[in-house]
Design an enzyme around this catalytic site. Structure first.
Site, PDB file in Angstrom:
ATOM      1  CG  HIS A   1     -46.531 -51.019 -20.264  1.00 48.95           C
ATOM      2  ND1 HIS A   1     -45.260 -50.565 -19.960  1.00 48.95           N
ATOM      3  CD2 HIS A   1     -46.828 -50.518 -21.499  1.00 48.95           C
ATOM      4  CE1 HIS A   1     -44.812 -49.820 -20.957  1.00 48.95           C
ATOM      5  NE2 HIS A   1     -45.737 -49.783 -21.908  1.00 48.95           N
TER       6      HIS A   1
ATOM      7  CB  CYS B   1     -42.360 -52.408 -14.571  1.00 48.64           C
ATOM      8  SG  CYS B   1     -41.250 -52.088 -15.961  1.00 48.64           S
TER       9      CYS B   1
END
Length: 306
Positions: free
Chosen positions: A90, A131
């Site tokens: 993440h 991301c």
């Protein structure tokens, strides 16, 4: 190989199993990259450090352990060496004054930004399959910018809420919570924010960043769906590895990202990988692979079970 040119790598995969943020392909990403580095790019197995949150892992990819691994790699490096950091997991962003900063999210949420430059004369390549990864390196020139998929992003509000519950501090500044929970093991960048200081911005040519997406985009995590035999993977990591398998001759960093973008577009992914580095590094071969290197087939394969 300490007396000659070294090729050093740190590979980190976070799947966050059994949490609300669970992903499925990140550990697979770095295990595949480990094999590729050894088979094709001449990395010795002992010079590739892999840290994952796989069940039973002796060392977890916390903020402190990832930073320690990067420090060990950088401390060993000298001019002429090739350094590589692959992160799959993440990412998030957080406000810093009138701008946004990007960070990766270790399994303990002790956020990390790129805060230590490599020694002068080294080649330091980062592949971040997360991301908001397009802004992980400051001051580098933007060379290339703008299925069952789960975003590899945790919203800033969720990060702040989680850390607030751990710190017990009432503050809108994420640095306060990171300092309160992790103390001196927090990234120096966040400690600087907490203490009112300014973080050091790396100089140009500090590194080469291949990002899974733009700073305002998300990267896809692909699960096997209903097929238990289908491997999960990160769309960006898988595309890079596919392109490299299809092109045994050296590819420049620019060529690799361009071909990866095309492959993702052909499979209808909406993320746009980026390349951030100097013009010289954009034209350089990925991981400094040279034409005169021996064929990959003669280098041997990793012997231990990946």
């Amino acid at each position: 190989m300490e007396g000659g040119k070294k090729r050093l790598a740190t590979l980190v995969g976070c799947d966050y199993a059994n949490t609300a943020n669970e992903l499925h392909g990140c550990i697979n990403d770095v295990r595949t990259m480990q094999e590729l580095l050894i088979r094709r790019f001449g990395f010795h197995p002992q010079d590739v450090e892999v840290i994952t949150d796989a069940p039973g892992a002796a060392v977890l990819p916390t903020g402190a352990t990832i930073r320690a691994a990067l420090s060990r790699m950088v401390d060993r490096a000298a001019a002429g060496d090739v350094l590589f950091f692959h992160y799959s997991g993440h990412g998030t962003w957080f406000p810093s004054g009138n701008r946004r900063e990007e960070a990766i999210v270790p399994c303990d949420f002790n956020l990390i930004t790129v805060d230590r430059p490599p020694p002068a004369g080294t080649s330091f390549t980062i592949v971040s399959d997360s991301c908001h990864s397009g802004g992980l390196i400051d001051k580098e020139k933007e060379q290339i910018g703008s299925t069952s998929a789960r975003s590899r992003a945790i919203p800033y509000e969720a990060i702040l809420s989680h850390l607030s519950s751990l710190s017990g501090i009432q503050s809108p500044h994420i640095g306060d919570h990171l300092a309160g929970v992790f103390g001196d093991t927090a990234s120096p960048n966040f400690l600087g924010f907490h203490r009112g200081g300014r973080r050091r911005l790396p100089e140009a040519n500090d590194g080469i960043l291949l990002s899974g997406c733009q700073a305002n985009e998300t990267s896809a995590d692909i699960s096997g769906g209903d097929d238990p035999a289908a491997a999960a993977y990160g769309a960006f990591s898988h595309a890079i590895q596919t392109v490299l398998r299809e092109h045994e001759a050296p590819l420049s960093n620019r060529e690799l990202v361009e071909k990866t973008r095309l492959l993702l577009a052909q499979h209808h992914f909406t993320q746009h990988p980026g390349l951030y580095c100097s013009d010289e590094n954009a034209a350089a071969a990925f991981l400094r692979q040279e034409e005169e290197e021996e064929p990959p087939s003669s280098k041997g394969r990793i012997l231990n079970d990946l």
